[in-house]
Motif scaffolding. Structure first.
Motif, short mmCIF file in Angstrom:
data_model
loop_
_atom_site.label_atom_id
_atom_site.label_comp_id
_atom_site.label_asym_id
_atom_site.label_seq_id
_atom_site.Cartn_x
_atom_site.Cartn_y
_atom_site.Cartn_z
N PHE A 10 29.30 0.74 -12.10
CA PHE A 10 30.73 1.04 -11.91
C PHE A 10 31.25 0.07 -11.01
O PHE A 10 30.40 -0.48 -9.91
CB PHE A 10 30.94 2.57 -11.68
CG PHE A 10 30.38 2.83 -10.35
CD1 PHE A 10 30.88 2.75 -9.15
CD2 PHE A 10 29.06 3.58 -10.56
CE1 PHE A 10 30.33 3.45 -7.88
CE2 PHE A 10 28.62 4.00 -9.15
CZ PHE A 10 29.25 3.98 -7.81
N TRP A 11 32.62 -0.36 -10.88
CA TRP A 11 33.11 -1.04 -9.98
C TRP A 11 33.75 -0.07 -8.99
O TRP A 11 34.38 0.88 -9.56
CB TRP A 11 34.47 -1.91 -10.68
CG TRP A 11 33.95 -3.10 -11.29
CD1 TRP A 11 33.66 -3.06 -12.87
CD2 TRP A 11 33.44 -4.24 -10.65
NE1 TRP A 11 33.15 -4.33 -12.92
CE2 TRP A 11 33.21 -5.12 -11.87
CE3 TRP A 11 33.53 -4.66 -9.57
CZ2 TRP A 11 32.68 -6.31 -11.70
CZ3 TRP A 11 33.11 -5.96 -9.36
CH2 TRP A 11 32.75 -6.98 -10.25
N LEU A 12 33.55 -0.38 -7.80
CA LEU A 12 34.03 0.54 -6.65
C LEU A 12 35.12 -0.20 -5.88
O LEU A 12 34.71 -1.24 -5.67
CB LEU A 12 32.90 0.79 -5.75
CG LEU A 12 33.12 1.25 -4.30
CD1 LEU A 12 33.51 2.70 -4.35
CD2 LEU A 12 31.96 1.37 -3.26
N TYR A 25 26.79 8.89 -3.43
CA TYR A 25 27.72 9.19 -4.68
C TYR A 25 26.57 9.99 -5.87
O TYR A 25 25.38 9.93 -5.55
CB TYR A 25 28.25 8.21 -5.20
CG TYR A 25 27.26 7.04 -5.83
CD1 TYR A 25 26.55 7.12 -7.01
CD2 TYR A 25 26.57 5.97 -5.12
CE1 TYR A 25 25.84 6.39 -7.77
CE2 TYR A 25 25.84 4.78 -5.64
CZ TYR A 25 25.29 5.42 -6.75
OH TYR A 25 24.50 4.14 -7.62
N ARG A 26 27.20 10.61 -6.69
CA ARG A 26 26.37 11.25 -7.89
C ARG A 26 27.11 10.94 -9.04
O ARG A 26 28.39 10.72 -8.99
CB ARG A 26 26.16 12.66 -7.59
CG ARG A 26 27.46 13.18 -7.77
CD ARG A 26 27.24 14.87 -7.50
NE ARG A 26 28.52 15.59 -7.47
CZ ARG A 26 28.50 16.80 -7.14
NH1 ARG A 26 27.47 17.45 -6.76
NH2 ARG A 26 29.79 17.35 -7.15
N ARG A 35 21.84 10.61 -7.90
CA ARG A 35 22.34 10.77 -6.55
C ARG A 35 21.84 9.35 -5.93
O ARG A 35 20.47 9.04 -6.07
CB ARG A 35 21.84 11.78 -5.94
CG ARG A 35 22.69 13.15 -6.18
CD ARG A 35 22.31 14.16 -5.11
NE ARG A 35 23.33 15.26 -5.28
CZ ARG A 35 23.20 16.35 -5.84
NH1 ARG A 35 22.13 16.29 -6.33
NH2 ARG A 35 24.14 17.13 -5.97
N ALA A 36 22.48 8.70 -5.22
CA ALA A 36 22.11 7.40 -4.68
C ALA A 36 23.24 7.16 -3.52
O ALA A 36 24.20 7.68 -3.34
CB ALA A 36 22.09 6.14 -5.44
N SER A 37 22.96 5.99 -2.71
CA SER A 37 23.88 5.42 -1.65
C SER A 37 23.71 4.12 -1.76
O SER A 37 22.83 3.29 -2.20
CB SER A 37 23.28 6.10 -0.54
OG SER A 37 22.05 5.67 -0.03
N GLU A 59 31.25 10.61 -8.60
CA GLU A 59 31.78 11.29 -7.40
C GLU A 59 31.31 10.73 -6.33
O GLU A 59 30.08 10.68 -6.06
CB GLU A 59 31.62 12.68 -7.66
CG GLU A 59 32.32 13.50 -8.74
CD GLU A 59 32.19 14.68 -8.83
OE1 GLU A 59 31.45 15.45 -7.87
OE2 GLU A 59 32.56 15.40 -9.85
N ALA A 60 31.88 10.69 -5.16
CA ALA A 60 31.50 10.34 -3.97
C ALA A 60 31.36 11.89 -3.42
O ALA A 60 31.99 12.74 -3.04
CB ALA A 60 32.65 9.71 -3.19
#
Length: 114
Positions: A10-12, A25-26, A35-37, A59-60
């Motif tokens: 995804f583009w953030l 985020y998840r 889940r990752a960061s 989702e953040a």
């Protein structure tokens, strides 16, 4: 902050003041929650985050402050004490460092009992 799923990630799009903060985020990828960061690196185009599959429901969960934003008082006492030792060229193995943050001189072993 916005997320745009595309392909295998995804583009953030994040504001510049979040530079070097950490986004936790998840999302769902192939039906499994992940889940990752990732450290936030804003750019005019956005930042691509690879997830390994098409993500959905991104989702953040949390945004952690960057180390520079937290300031030196947020660092643990051991980390604050490490900087002066590194500036002096390290510490000798006989030195012991106090866990009290207000003690600046190293402890050099126990005094003689006699």
């Amino acid at each position: 902050m916005t997320f745009q799923p595309q392909g295998d990630g995804f583009w953030l799009h994040a504001p510049r003041h979040l530079h070097r903060s950490v986004l936790h985020y998840r999302c769902f990828v192939k039906g499994a929650m992940r889940r990752a960061s990732v450290p936030i690196e804003p750019s005019p185009r956005g930042q691509f985050v690879y997830t390994g599959g098409v993500p959905s429901a991104v989702e953040a969960e949390q945004i952690g402050a960057a180390a520079w934003a937290a300031g030196p008082s947020a660092a643990p006492p051991a980390a604050r004490a490490a900087a002066p030792r590194a500036a002096r060229g390290g510490h000798r193995s006989r030195e012991r460092i106090s866990s009290a943050p207000d003690v600046a001189t190293p402890f050099r072993g126990y005094p003689s009992a006699y």
